[in-house]
Design an enzyme around this catalytic site. Structure first.
Site, PDB file in Angstrom:
ATOM      1  N   GLY A 100      30.798  35.335  34.399  1.00  0.00           N
ATOM      2  CA  GLY A 100      31.810  36.303  34.786  1.00  0.00           C
ATOM      3  C   GLY A 100      33.202  35.764  34.563  1.00  0.00           C
ATOM      4  O   GLY A 100      33.376  34.677  34.006  1.00  0.00           O
ATOM      5  N   ASN A 101      34.191  36.536  34.981  1.00  0.00           N
ATOM      6  CA  ASN A 101      35.564  36.043  34.940  1.00  0.00           C
ATOM      7  C   ASN A 101      36.359  36.617  36.102  1.00  0.00           C
ATOM      8  O   ASN A 101      35.876  37.488  36.822  1.00  0.00           O
ATOM      9  CB  ASN A 101      36.221  36.346  33.595  1.00  0.00           C
TER      10      ASN A 101
END
Lengths: 232, 232
Positions: B37-38
């Site tokens: 993810g980010n």
């Protein structure tokens, strides 16, 4: 002392018991922007922290990043990575009576996180990951060890894997659920659990996570008090 | 037609303009539990979707997973992975006038996600990642292409990287910010932007993301109308 340990405590069977509880996911940075994460919402852990407090326990909650408000516990500590959580737990584990590991701790972290954002310049990328410490196993191996409750989120063969962890990590109890299907678990309001301990099992059917947390907290209290009665 | 394009529109300079806007992070599954993810919260994108709607635009918002309530836009679509987002955007890109890519789309995804939870059984793990499609560049390369606005989150050398992307992807405009420090960006309420276009630049100083979104929306409307006036 046996008589005292067995005396009913009017709904507060964990009065004076020091609980350390981990909750939520951890995030393992690849660089300042990207991370390895997991789908734990923290809901089950936060609900269990509240339910254990309601039974009289003095709860310290160590939580990874969630979108939830902090539950009303004695102390709470926010962490991000598995190494952060390991440090926060090990600093306090010797002073707790009961350790409940609901957090979905990342098993691996990037071997060499970048200080600046990784630029994309190839058709692929190979990421080298290294093992994180096993917080639950380390706490269960302490001498003396607190009463230790683990969680297992499995996509299949739930009982086999859960009983395997119970034995391998020398836990006192493990609560297992099936994830990745339409059967509750991560990112949902409902959940069902199969709870195992040496020579015992109880199934808690699908229900709201807060109600499930209350039933699990009562079961933890029952097993905790039984062990303390036996060893007193 | 030049006269009509330049006529002031009483605070609704984007009336009738069809906007496609992406927001939030994407998640790239490693297995049913873990993902890459980010740190994009979606806040800047959601605020910009609202601000563009307020200028009269008909906004379709395509969003990755966020903890935010959906803003009041004409249409919204929820996606998870970069491939999902790519599909949702490309199905609609030919029918939009203005494309705004605020989403932090994962550049890479695991080459071979596991159907069941990966068991940990080694001291390390090597993860093979492959490139995701470049949604922004694909939209900008359409014939005819919508007016295309990109975003760049950089940890250093902001202007160089942003101008590089503007040219390489043939964008009409790019809004760049510095992340990873104490200077705003991901997971914060404030932000500052440097906005670049061919032969132009405007700096929007640190401010609340909703106010920043209004100023950026006004600048997008100004540049959009200028290009349409020039090409009419």
């Amino acid at each position: 002392e046996i008589a005292e340990a067995l005396r009913p405590l009017a709904g507060r069977p964990l009065a004076g018991v020091r609980v350390l509880l981990t909750a939520g996911p951890t995030r393992e940075p690849l660089d300042p922007v990207r991370y390895l994460g997991n789908r734990s919402s923290g809901r089950m852990g936060y609900a269990l922290a509240t339910a254990l407090s309601d039974l009289g326990a003095q709860v310290t909650l160590i939580s990874g990043p969630t979108a939830l408000p902090m539950p009303p516990v004695a102390e709470s500590i926010q962490v991000e990575t598995a190494l952060d959580m390991h440090g926060a737990v090990m600093a306090r584990a010797a002073d707790c009576d009961l350790f409940v590991a609901t957090a979905a701790v990342a098993d691996y972290r990037p071997a060499d996180p970048a200080d600046s954002k990784i630029k994309k310049d190839a058709t692929g990328l190979t990421l080298h990951l290294v093992r994180n410490p096993d917080i639950l196993a380390e706490v269960a191996a302490l001498t003396p060890a607190p009463f230790t409750v683990g969680f297992a989120a499995e996509t299949d063969r739930v009982e086999d894997y859960a009983r395997g962890k119970l034995a391998a990590k020398r836990l006192d109890m493990i609560a297992a659920n099936l994830v990745g299907g339409a059967t509750g678990g991560f990112e949902r309001d409902d959940n069902a659990l199969m709870v195992f301990w040496p020579n015992g099992r109880r199934d808690l059917p699908m229900m709201d996570k807060r109600q499930l947390a209350r039933e699990l907290a009562a079961l933890i209290a029952e097993r905790y008090r039984e062990r303390h009665a036996a060893s007193a």
